[in-house]
Design a protein around this motif. Structure first.
Motif, PDB file in Angstrom:
ATOM      1  N   CYS A   1     -67.190 -22.460  78.666  1.00 20.01           N
ATOM      2  CA  CYS A   1     -67.534 -23.214  79.256  1.00 20.01           C
ATOM      3  C   CYS A   1     -68.036 -24.737  78.937  1.00 20.01           C
ATOM      4  N   ILE A   2     -68.437 -24.897  77.185  1.00 18.76           N
ATOM      5  CA  ILE A   2     -68.018 -25.981  76.752  1.00 18.76           C
ATOM      6  C   ILE A   2     -66.986 -26.943  76.617  1.00 18.76           C
ATOM      7  N   ALA A   3     -66.212 -25.949  76.078  1.00 12.78           N
ATOM      8  CA  ALA A   3     -64.689 -25.882  76.360  1.00 12.78           C
ATOM      9  C   ALA A   3     -64.175 -26.572  77.649  1.00 12.78           C
ATOM     10  N   ILE A   4     -64.075 -25.961  78.038  1.00  8.97           N
ATOM     11  CA  ILE A   4     -63.999 -25.891  79.282  1.00  8.97           C
ATOM     12  C   ILE A   4     -64.289 -27.906  79.885  1.00  8.97           C
ATOM     13  N   GLY A   5     -65.473 -27.822  79.931  1.00 15.01           N
ATOM     14  CA  GLY A   5     -66.037 -29.154  79.764  1.00 15.01           C
ATOM     15  C   GLY A   5     -65.450 -30.139  79.527  1.00 15.01           C
ATOM     16  N   LEU A   6     -64.589 -29.946  78.014  1.00 15.71           N
ATOM     17  CA  LEU A   6     -63.742 -31.018  77.289  1.00 15.71           C
ATOM     18  C   LEU A   6     -62.848 -31.173  78.225  1.00 15.71           C
ATOM     19  N   THR A   7     -62.391 -30.090  78.813  1.00 11.87           N
ATOM     20  CA  THR A   7     -60.677 -30.219  78.912  1.00 11.87           C
ATOM     21  C   THR A   7     -60.161 -31.305  79.701  1.00 11.87           C
ATOM     22  N   PRO A   8     -61.008 -32.052  80.946  1.00 11.62           N
ATOM     23  CA  PRO A   8     -60.839 -33.278  81.777  1.00 11.62           C
ATOM     24  C   PRO A   8     -60.545 -34.425  80.728  1.00 11.62           C
ATOM     25  N   ALA A   9     -61.462 -34.361  80.102  1.00 12.03           N
ATOM     26  CA  ALA A   9     -61.462 -35.757  78.970  1.00 12.03           C
ATOM     27  C   ALA A   9     -60.586 -35.809  78.258  1.00 12.03           C
ATOM     28  N   PHE A  10     -60.190 -34.164  77.403  1.00 13.13           N
ATOM     29  CA  PHE A  10     -59.332 -34.787  76.574  1.00 13.13           C
ATOM     30  C   PHE A  10     -57.742 -34.701  76.605  1.00 13.13           C
ATOM     31  N   LYS A  11     -57.386 -34.101  77.925  1.00 15.47           N
ATOM     32  CA  LYS A  11     -56.640 -34.220  78.507  1.00 15.47           C
ATOM     33  C   LYS A  11     -56.638 -36.345  79.204  1.00 15.47           C
TER      34      LYS A  11
ATOM     35  N   ALA B   1     -65.967 -25.740  70.242  1.00 10.25           N
ATOM     36  CA  ALA B   1     -65.272 -26.412  71.488  1.00 10.25           C
ATOM     37  C   ALA B   1     -64.052 -27.208  71.659  1.00 10.25           C
ATOM     38  N   ILE B   2     -64.395 -28.028  70.660  1.00 13.51           N
ATOM     39  CA  ILE B   2     -63.349 -28.759  70.588  1.00 13.51           C
ATOM     40  C   ILE B   2     -61.720 -27.799  70.100  1.00 13.51           C
ATOM     41  N   ILE B   3     -62.553 -27.467  68.821  1.00 12.43           N
ATOM     42  CA  ILE B   3     -60.795 -26.891  68.806  1.00 12.43           C
ATOM     43  C   ILE B   3     -60.226 -25.403  69.519  1.00 12.43           C
TER      44      ILE B   3
END
Length: 368
Positions: free
Chosen positions: A84-94, A296-298
């Motif tokens: 869930c946390i990794a999914i949350g980071l995805t839009p920002a990192f993209k 989750a960043i990894i």
């Protein structure tokens, strides 16, 4: 031309060259080789420390992760939180907005969930309370995510430092709330919330208390995958991530995209805090996030920001983490031993990405 100039113009015997393209199968083969090598190195370290047969140690890892029905569900629970946390980071990192503040967003979402459980646990039906918890937790994470986004959009601040510093601010807010709610002198945790009434706890579904965790996180994963891949806003996120100048030339409001995307990212991380507090621990403390925001960043990076691939990566990492904890306990090792095993694994997984992006090229015969 002098002899020295001729020598200086010779091609090196071997050099690293950036790959133009690599097939998905070959990329995953490199990752599997890295996993195998990490297990070999971890086995050597284990043998050096414990003098135990590494096969027994790896059997202990498997037993620790999936050795019983309870352990299986604990592994699934931890996997869902990390996913869930990794999914949350995805839009920002993209979008190339480096959101290092997931820990703070989780804490704010978890604190909001705890507050709703404390103040409304006996005043609302549980289903309505859970809806309120998700809304409020999402809003808390959203606010914590949109603050650095506004400063980035209008003042071009460094989002990495800004989001990182907000993590520590969130920890202080959690500490204040704990003291305000219970006033335990010197305590940095609050007791089990609503232990008797279970107000705000996730209900048992199909005989298990963690089923709702799985359902919620998988729905979020699917929605984000569709949003990123097929929606106009997902396309705008990709364009802004590639080049803000190109996005402006195409008529995209970059400031609006940055703020909107971080609202989504922070809200999902806030919901992850609710999943931890309402769906698992039923308490709040400064260690509620437990470093998952950084792990989750990894997960997001290794999955190339593909939400579906994150299911596999997060599952594997949690499997090894849970198994390593069991090994450390089984063989009487220091509690940091599990972190060493996990660290070796992460070292190889991160390092293998270099060989996915680059290849070793040798000088051809007779080539200067």
């Amino acid at each position: 031309m002098s002899k020295e100039n001729v020598i200086s113009k010779k091609e090196p015997f071997a050099r690293m060259v950036k790959r133009d393209h690599i097939s998905v199968g070959k990329a995953w083969a490199i990752r599997l080789i890295a996993v195998a090598l990490s297990l070999v190195v971890a086995a050597l370290v284990i043998v050096a420390i414990t003098k135990q047969n590494p096969i027994e140690v790896y059997l202990g890892i498997i037993d620790g992760a999936v050795g019983s029905n309870r352990r299986i569900w604990v592994t699934i629970r931890e996997m869902m939180v990390l996913l869930c946390i990794a999914i949350g980071l995805t839009p920002a990192f993209k979008m190339k907005f480096w959101n290092i503040g997931a820990e703070g967003q989780i804490l704010m979402g978890g604190t909001a969930a705890a507050a709703m459980m404390i103040y409304f646990g006996e005043k609302m039906p549980n289903w309505l309370l859970l809806v309120v918890i998700f809304v409020v937790s999402g809003l808390a994470g959203l606010i914590w995510g949109v603050i650095p986004a506004i400063f980035k959009a209008y003042f071009n601040t460094n989002e990495t430092l800004f989001t990182l510093m907000l993590n520590y601010v969130a920890m202080q807010i959690v500490t204040f709330c704990i003291v305000f709610w219970e006033n335990p002198s010197g305590s940095n945790t609050v007791g089990i919330i609503n232990a008797a009434t279970k107000g705000g706890w996730f209900p048992t579904i199909f005989g298990n208390a963690y089923t709702l965790n799985v359902i919620i996180v998988l729905i979020i994963t699917l929605v984000v995958y569709i949003y990123m891949k097929y929606s106009k806003q997902g396309y705008e996120i990709s364009v802004v991530g590639e080049s803000q100048n190109t996005a402006r030339y195409a008529g995209i409001d970059v400031k609006k995209v940055i703020i909107r995307t971080m609202m989504i990212s922070g809200a999902i991380c806030g919901i992850a805090g609710a999943v931890i507090v309402s769906g698992a621990s039923h308490t709040i403390s400064t260690s509620t996030a437990g470093g998952r925001g950084f792990t989750a960043i990894i997960v997001a990076w290794m999955s190339k920001f593909n939400p579906l691939a994150m299911i596999l990566v997060s599952g594997f990492l949690v499997f090894m983490q849970q198994g390593s904890i069991q090994v450390a306990s089984q063989f009487g090792l220091n509690e940091n031993a599990s972190d060493i095993i996990t660290g070796i694994l992460l070292f190889f997984l991160i390092g293998c990405e270099f060989f996915i992006n680059y290849k070793l090229e040798f000088r051809k015969k007779g080539e200067k």
